[in-house]
Write an enzyme that holds these catalytic residues in place. Structure first.
Site, short mmCIF file in Angstrom:
data_model
loop_
_atom_site.label_atom_id
_atom_site.label_comp_id
_atom_site.label_asym_id
_atom_site.label_seq_id
_atom_site.Cartn_x
_atom_site.Cartn_y
_atom_site.Cartn_z
CG ASP A 165 12.03 21.27 40.24
OD1 ASP A 165 12.18 21.11 41.47
OD2 ASP A 165 12.97 21.24 39.42
CG ASN B 224 13.86 20.65 45.16
OD1 ASN B 224 13.35 20.45 44.04
ND2 ASN B 224 14.26 19.66 45.93
CG ASP C 247 14.96 18.09 42.38
OD1 ASP C 247 13.96 18.46 41.69
OD2 ASP C 247 14.86 17.21 43.27
CG ASP D 137 9.20 19.81 44.55
OD1 ASP D 137 8.28 20.63 44.71
OD2 ASP D 137 10.34 20.13 44.19
CG ASP E 139 -2.39 6.18 41.09
OD1 ASP E 139 -2.82 5.03 40.94
OD2 ASP E 139 -2.31 7.02 40.18
CG ASP F 260 -2.09 1.12 38.37
OD1 ASP F 260 -2.15 2.04 37.54
OD2 ASP F 260 -1.36 0.12 38.23
CD GLU G 169 -5.44 2.08 34.65
OE1 GLU G 169 -4.90 2.58 33.67
OE2 GLU G 169 -4.84 1.33 35.45
CG HIS H 128 -0.57 8.94 33.98
ND1 HIS H 128 -1.85 8.79 34.47
CD2 HIS H 128 0.06 7.76 34.19
CE1 HIS H 128 -1.97 7.57 34.96
NE2 HIS H 128 -0.83 6.93 34.81
CG ASP H 129 -1.39 5.57 31.50
OD1 ASP H 129 -0.19 5.79 31.76
OD2 ASP H 129 -2.15 4.93 32.27
#
Ligand code: NOJ
Length: 544
Positions: A19, A21, A23, A27, A96, A199, A253, A321-322
Site C-alpha cells: 500500500d 499511499n 489508505d 495499489d 485476470d 477465471d 482456471e 488466493h483461494d
C-alpha cells in the site's frame, strides 16, 4: 515465443501486496516499488489478480468496468507505468480475465434489468422466468445455495449467479457478449499485457438449463455448464480472432477436469495451460470440502503426478488466493516451518510445467492462527457458514471452525509481510482492509533477506537454478515412488537425468536410493547420509 514455458510466474493479490499511499489497500504504485524485489527473486511473469473497477464483493472478481482501474489501486497512468517499469526489468504482466460473470454494478447489468421493449442488454445475461412459483432450475451456486436471484421490479424473472449474488453470469449465446469480450482482450493486449489467467473459464457456456439430479450433494448443474462444447468453440475463436495476433498466452482456471478434457484444451489451443484441482483435497473431502481430514502426502502428490503423466504441459501451484497457505496445510508450520516450506518450494519448482508462486509463499507465510468469524471478509466463507449451520444443524461456532480449517480464503489474503515494522511494512499504519497475520515479526521479507539460509534465499537460489536448467524446464517426467512419507520423481532431458526426492514426514526417513547419485541442491545445508533423509528434506540429485 514460449516465455510462458520458461519463466516462473508470481501471483500478486493487489489489495494485499503493498500500500503506497497508506489508505489500507495495496495499489499499483506499491507493486511498482517492489518490481526490483521480484526481479531479484528471479520472477519472469506477474499474474495480477483483478485490478478493474469493482464493488469488491468478491474482491475484484466482480467487475463493474473492464476498462477502468479500480480507484483503490490507482489510475490507468499507474497501470501504464507498471507495464513500462516491468518491461525494463524483462518482467511480463498477465491480467485476470473474469468473463463468466460481471458485477451487478456493471453498466450492462444495470441496463439489463430495466423494463423497456427491445432492451438489448437483457440478453447479455442469463435471465430466465421462474417455473410458476419455483426457481428456473435446481442448480447450485459454488458459494452454496441456489444460483438464482429474483430481479426486483421484473415479473417472475431471475438472473443466474454461479458464484456470489452480485456476480451475474453472462450469456454466451449472445454474439454481442462475445464481441465485447474480444474487445476487452484487445484493449489490454494493446497496452502490452502478456495474456490472461481465465477465471472459471470452463464454466462460461451453459448447454442446457434443465434440472440436474436432485440427489447430488453439491454443484448441481455442472454437468450442463462444465467443459461444454460451446465453451471450446468460444475459446478457439478467441485464439484465432484475437490471441494469434499477439505474443501472449492463456492459463485457465478449470475445476472439474479429466486428463482427456485437459488434453483437449491443449490440443485445440483453447488454452496454453490450466490449473487442475485434484490435489487440493489432500486434507479435505472432495465431495464435501468443509469436512477436514488428516493431510496425507499421497493425496497431494498422487494427483499431481497423475497430471504430470497425463498432459504435456500444466500450470503448477500449491497456493493461490483461494487456498489455505501451503506450509500450514502440507508442511509443519510449528516444528519444521523453514524445512517444510523449502521442501514444498523444491517440489513446486522441479515439476514439469510452469510454476506459479503466490505472494508470501516465498517467505513461508502461514494461515492466521486466531481468525474470528467477525473479522472475515471472504464472501464464500460467510455464505458457507450460514449454509452449514442450516444443513448440519450446528451452531455458528462449529460451522465457522469447519470453514476456518478447510476453505476460508482470508488466510491467504492477509497483507504481505515485508518487515517487522508497523503493519509489517505493508503501509505506514492505516488499518489494512484485512487484518494482518500476527506472526509478521517472525516471518517477513526483511528478516529473511538478512538470513542466508532463509526460505526466501532458498527460493532465490532455486528459481535461479530452474531458470538456467534445461532439464527442469524441458525435461520429461517419470514417477519413481509415492508414499505418505517419501515421494520421488525423475526429470530427463537430452540424456541427463535428475531425481527429486521429498520427505513429507517429521522424522528421518530411510530411503534406499538405487541409482548412483550426485547431490545438486537440497533444502538442508548440513551433510546428511544419502539414505537417511532428514525431516521435510527435499533434494535434487543428478543420476550418474
Ligand atoms: C475463482 C477465483 O479465483 C475466486 O477468487 C472467485 O471467487 C471465483 N473464481 C469467482 O470469480
Amino acid at each position: 515465443m514460449n516465455e510462458f514455458k520458461e519463466r516462473v510466474v508470481y501471483q500478486i493479490y493487489p489489495s494485499s501486496f503493498k500500500d503506497s499511499n497508506n489508505d489500507g489497500w495495496g495499489d499499483l504504485q506499491g507493486i511498482i516499488s517492489k518490481l526490483d524485489y521480484l526481479k531479484d527473486l528471479g520472477i519472469g511473469i506477474i499474474w495480477l489478480s483483478p485490478i478493474y473497477e469493482s464493488p469488491m464483493d468478491d474482491m475484484g472478481y466482480d467487475i463493474a468496468d473492464y476498462k477502468k482501474i479500480n480507484h483503490r489501486f490507482g489510475t490507468m497512468e499507474d497501470f501504464d507505468e507498471l507495464i513500462a517499469e516491468a518491461k525494463k526489468r524483462d518482467i511480463l504482466i498477465v491480467m485476470d480475465l473474469v468473463i463468466n460473470h460481471t458485477s451487478t454494478e456493471h453498466a450492462w447489468f444495470k441496463e439489463a434489468i430495466k423494463d423497456y421493449p427491445n432492451n438489448k442488454y437483457r440478453d447479455y445475461y442469463i435471465i430466465k422466468e421462474g417455473k410458476g412459483k419455483k426457481l428456473p432450475n435446481n442448480w447450485d451456486s459454488a458459494f452454496t445455495g441456489t444460483c438464482w436471484k429474483k430481479i426486483d421490479g421484473l415479473d417472475n424473472k431471475y438472473y443466474m449467479h454461479l458464484y456470489c449474488e452480485t456476480q451475474a453470469d453472462l450469456n454466451y449465446y449472445n454474439e454481442d457478449v462475445i464481441q465485447e469480450i474480444e474487445g476487452i482482450m484487445r484493449f489490454w493486449l494493446d497496452k502490452g499485457v502478456y495474456g490472461f489467467r481465465c477465471d472459471v473459464i470452463n464454466n462460461i457456456f451453459k448447454s442446457s438449463f434443465e434440472n440436474d439430479s436432485f440427489f447430488k450433494l453439491a454443484n448441481k448443474g455442472d454437468k450442463y455448464y462444465a467443459n461444454q462444447k460451446g465453451m471450446f468453440d468460444i475459446l478457439k475463436r478467441f485464439r484465432v480472432e484475437v490471441l494469434d495476433n499477439y505474443n501472449c498466452f492463456l492459463v485457465g482456471e478449470t475445476c472439474t477436469l479429466t486428463p482427456e478434457i485437459g488434453r483437449e484444451f491443449l490440443e485445440s489451443r483453447a488454452l496454453d495451460m490450466f490449473f487442475e484441482f485434484d490435489h487440493i483435497y489432500a486434507d479435505k473431502f472432495s465431495k464435501i470440502p468443509v469436512f477436514r481430514r488428516k493431510f496425507q502426502a499421497k493425496k497431494l502428490v498422487g494427483p499431481i503426478f497423475k497430471w504430470q503423466e497425463e498432459v504435456p504441459w500444466i500450470a503448477n501451484y500449491l497456493e493461490n488466493h483461494d487456498q489455505l497457505r501451503s506450509v500450514s496445510r502440507y508442511g509443519n508450520e510449528k516444528d519444521f516451518h523453514s524445512e517444510s516450506a523449502k521442501m514444498l518450494a523444491l517440489f513446486l519448482l522441479t515439476l514439469k510445467g510452469t510454476p506459479f508462486i503466490y505472494q508470501g509463499e516465498e517467505i513461508g507465510m502461514t494461515n492466521i492462527s486466531d481468525l474470528k468469524f467477525e473479522e472475515v471478509n471472504d464472501c464464500a466463507s460467510i455464505s458457507t457458514v450460514a449454509t452449514v449451520q442450516k444443513i448440519l444443524h450446528v451452531k455458528k461456532e462449529k460451522a465457522w471452525k469447519m470453514i476456518n480449517e478447510t476453505i476460508c480464503r482470508d488466510h491467504a489474503r492477509t497483507p504481505m509481510q515485508w518487515s517487522d515494522q508497523v503493519n509489517a511494512g505493508f503501509n505506514d499504519g492505516e488499518k489494512p482492509w484485512l487484518r494482518m497475520n500476527n506472526n509478521f515479526n517472525l516471518i517477513n521479507v526483511k528478516k529473511e533477506q538478512q538470513e542466508e539460509n532463509s526460505i526466501l534465499n532458498f527460493y532465490k537460489r532455486l528459481i535461479k537454478f530452474r531458470n538456467e536448467s534445461d532439464i527442469l524446464k524441458y525435461g520429461s517426467f517419470e514417477r519413481q515412488y509415492v508414499s505418505n512419507k517419501i515421494c520421488s520423481f525423475y526429470r530427463t532431458y537430452n540424456g541427463r537425468r535428475y531425481l527429486i526426492v521429498l520427505n513429507f514426514s517429521d522424522e528421518v526417513e530411510t530411503y534406499w536410493l538405487k541409482d548412483k547419485l550426485s547431490l545438486i541442491m537440497s533444502t538442508y545445508n548440513e551433510d546428511f547420509h544419502m539414505n537417511a533423509l532428514p525431516p521435510h528434506f527435499g533434494g535434487i540429485f543428478e543420476v550418474i
